[in-house]
Enzyme design. Structure first.
Site, PDB file in Angstrom:
ATOM      1  N   ARG A  83       3.439  -1.993   3.774  1.00  0.00           N
ATOM      2  CA  ARG A  83       2.567  -0.850   3.496  1.00  0.00           C
ATOM      3  C   ARG A  83       2.494  -0.008   4.766  1.00  0.00           C
ATOM      4  O   ARG A  83       2.475  -0.560   5.875  1.00  0.00           O
ATOM      5  CB  ARG A  83       1.163  -1.346   3.121  1.00  0.00           C
ATOM      6  CG  ARG A  83       0.202  -0.217   2.829  1.00  0.00           C
ATOM      7  CD  ARG A  83      -1.246  -0.692   2.694  1.00  0.00           C
ATOM      8  NE  ARG A  83      -2.086   0.447   2.387  1.00  0.00           N
ATOM      9  CZ  ARG A  83      -3.391   0.508   2.626  1.00  0.00           C
ATOM     10  NH1 ARG A  83      -4.007  -0.525   3.164  1.00  0.00           N
ATOM     11  NH2 ARG A  83      -4.083   1.584   2.338  1.00  0.00           N
ATOM     12  N   HIS A  84       2.422   1.312   4.604  1.00  0.00           N
ATOM     13  CA  HIS A  84       2.285   2.193   5.772  1.00  0.00           C
ATOM     14  C   HIS A  84       1.075   1.790   6.633  1.00  0.00           C
ATOM     15  O   HIS A  84       0.177   1.098   6.174  1.00  0.00           O
ATOM     16  CB  HIS A  84       2.125   3.642   5.316  1.00  0.00           C
ATOM     17  CG  HIS A  84       0.927   3.832   4.429  1.00  0.00           C
ATOM     18  ND1 HIS A  84      -0.367   3.862   4.924  1.00  0.00           N
ATOM     19  CD2 HIS A  84       0.824   3.939   3.093  1.00  0.00           C
ATOM     20  CE1 HIS A  84      -1.206   3.999   3.926  1.00  0.00           C
ATOM     21  NE2 HIS A  84      -0.522   4.039   2.794  1.00  0.00           N
ATOM     22  N   GLY A  85       1.038   2.285   7.853  1.00  0.00           N
ATOM     23  CA  GLY A  85      -0.056   1.956   8.768  1.00  0.00           C
ATOM     24  C   GLY A  85      -1.301   2.801   8.529  1.00  0.00           C
ATOM     25  O   GLY A  85      -1.386   3.559   7.550  1.00  0.00           O
TER      26      GLY A  85
END
Ligand SMILES: *[C@@H]1O[C@H](CO)[C@@H](O)[C@H](O)[C@H]1NC(C)=O
Ligand SMILES: *[C@@H]1O[C@H](CO)[C@@H](O)[C@H](O)[C@H]1NC(C)=O
Ligand SMILES: *[C@@H]1O[C@H](CO)[C@@H](O)[C@H](O)[C@H]1NC(C)=O
Ligand SMILES: *[C@@H]1O[C@H](CO)[C@@H](O)[C@H](O)[C@H]1NC(C)=O
Ligand SMILES: *[C@@H]1O[C@H](CO)[C@@H](O)[C@H](O)[C@H]1NC(C)=O
Ligand SMILES: *[C@@H]1O[C@H](CO)[C@@H](O)[C@H](O)[C@H]1NC(C)=O
Length: 456
Positions: A83-85
């Site tokens: 998942r993106h940050g």
């Protein structure tokens, strides 16, 4: 120790050194800059809340979590679905944040110092252009994750494999995901002292944003008036109303002025100030632990009905990603028989909305009873507690091992072992895993699940 391993360790030490200089003092998890309610922010949780030892050392790797099933096993492949940050809030929340801030400025008149702080020192700094973009902390999330994964799986996540084109980088086209995968690559680039030009990524929304392309999901869930009924019902339940009243009391404003939307906006302000700036802001003073748990449940309900077990199509929309993972594992399994694996590493960057349906399809975090508006108390010990497993930079890893007795597959979530449902072994035979998912492997067609009959 082999030359290769010592090289990785040396590089790691150099990186470690530079990070400890920039890290702010001797923080530890008990520090007061961590809000007491930080573990209830759902998908807005920091990765550090899921792995608290990272607060002291952001590059800490728990070796016992990543060791092979036995010393005779050799890791041959890793698929990492990420998942993106950490990111800025999206547009619709920014509007509610502005609203609650204005209300505090104009109406709240208690005399507590934190309220004074909100009214005089805190400034509304979120704006509409930020709409969901990755923040600096989000880049660090992935730079650090890359270094930890390289230390965890040094024979796979290696510069040799990069140079021999045994890496695949795939990402959702959303800016926050593209920026996250670049940060992940940057982490490896710094670790290996390579050129950024050696990294190439491909955008693939069919895989990483399947939820946008599944027409049945859009019709039956996203655009449906009834799909999220339980969420709406919970928002008018006594548990939620009590939180509204407590927040209104703390601000000394009439109950009628504090809607559920505004309560959630204030809760998000506490969450974002912390996730983005590591600040325990005055917004957090509006909530105690009980309030936070109610708001956490409200958010879990939404994820449950929109991305989880609430509706079958939620998870079925991820069939293409599911098959993509197992097709690759099958290719690697075949190639490893011949001793020539060319797909050593796949890094795939997506969203919570990518990972939650896939985890659901695979049967993880499933409770006996569905989450609904009236069973908050009963669901205190629920498995589907998003704060615990879907923070920013959440990561689902599949590691394939070649062992004397055959291929073994280990799953890890957020760098910790994840046991496949009803399989006791931490790294079962690949064959066993495939048997467990046989139904899905034979069926689970994105086309069949997601297509709508055409009415012409
Ligand atoms: C950091 O904290 C630990 C544990 O509280 C302590 O033992 C250590 O001396 C501290 N280090 C510094 C540099 O303050
Ligand atoms: C490391 O992982 C093991 C289990 O894999 C666990 O028992 C142990 O508590 C972990 N250590 C830390 C410091 O997190
Ligand atoms: C807060 O404002 C209300 C009216 O808006 C007023 O009745 C009340 O006395 C005020 N309280 C304080 C502490 O200033
Ligand atoms: C507070 O509520 C009153 C009536 O319920 C309304 O007239 C007023 O506009 C509200 N104020 C704010 C800042 O929302
Ligand atoms: C793997 O090998 C088997 C048997 O040789 C073959 O039937 C299968 O199609 C191969 N699968 C892939 C994904 O290459
Ligand atoms: C909510 O779940 C409980 C069990 O946890 C069940 O008894 C109840 O009937 C459910 N409510 C609705 C409206 O489905």
């Amino acid at each position: 120790m082999s030359n290769k391993a010592s090289l990785v360790l040396t590089a790691l030490n150099i990186v470690l050194g530079s990070f400890s200089i920039s890290s702010a003092g001797n923080s530890s998890y008990a520090d007061s800059n961590i809000p007491a309610i930080a573990r209830y922010f759902g998908t807005k949780c920091r990765y550090e809340e899921v792995n608290p030892h990272l607060v002291d050392n952001i590059l800490y790797v728990n070796k016992s979590n990543v060791e092979p099933p036995s010393p005779d096993c050799k890791a041959v492949h890793i698929t990492a679905i990420l998942r993106h940050g950490t990111r800025y809030p999206s547009l619709k929340y920014i509007k509610d944040m502005e609203h609650i801030y204005r209300l505090v400025l104009t109406m709240a008149n208690g005399s507590e110092s934190w309220l004074w702080d909100l009214k005089t020192r805190w400034k509304m700094w979120y704006n509409e252009e930020m709409d969901g973009r990755l923040v600096e902390k989000g880049r660090e999330d992935h730079r650090h994750l890359a270094v930890r994964l390289a230390a965890s799986f040094p024979t796979l996540i290696s510069v040799e494999n990069l140079r021999n084109n045994r890496f695949d980088f795939i990402t959702s086209s959303k800016h926050r995901c593209v920026d996250s995968i670049k940060a992940f690559e940057k982490g490896l680039e710094e670790l290996w002292k390579t050129e950024g030009s050696e990294f190439k990524h491909e955008e693939n929304n069919e895989l990483m944003r399947f939820f946008d392309q599944c027409r049945r999901f859009i019709q039956d869930v996203v655009n449906s008036r009834t799909a999220l009924t339980e969420v709406d019902l919970f928002r008018s339940r006594p548990e939620m109303r009590r939180v509204q009243e407590k927040v209104a009391d703390r601000l000394q404003v009439p109950y009628s002025n504090i809607t559920t939307d505004l309560v959630e906006a204030a809760f998000l302000l506490c969450a974002y100030e912390f996730a983005i700036k590591t600040e325990n802001s005055a917004w957090c003073r509006l909530f105690d632990k009980e309030d936070a748990q109610v708001l956490e449940y409200s958010s879990d309900l939404k994820q449950f009905w929109k991305r989880g077990y609430g509706h079958d199509i939620n998870s079925k929309s991820s069939c293409s990603l599911f098959h993509d993972v197992f097709n690759r594992l099958d290719r690697v399994a075949n190639a490893s028989r011949l001793g020539q694996v060319t797909e050593a590493v796949a890094v795939q960057m997506g969203h919570a909305d990518t990972l939650l349906p896939l985890l659901t399809l695979l049967g993880f975090f499933k409770d006996e009873l569905p989450l609904n508006a009236s069973n908050y108390a009963l669901q205190q010990d629920r498995a589907f507690r998003v704060s615990r497993f879907m923070p920013y930079a959440a990561n689902l890893l599949f590691v394939l091992y070649d062992c004397p007795e055959g291929l073994r597959l280990q799953a890890l979530l957020n760098e910790k072992p994840l046991y496949f449902p009803n399989i006791q072994h931490r790294a079962p035979l690949y064959h066993t895993v495939k048997q467990a998912y046989q139904q899905l492997l034979l069926g689970c067609s994105f086309k069949q699940e997601c297509e709508l009959p055409s009415h012409i």
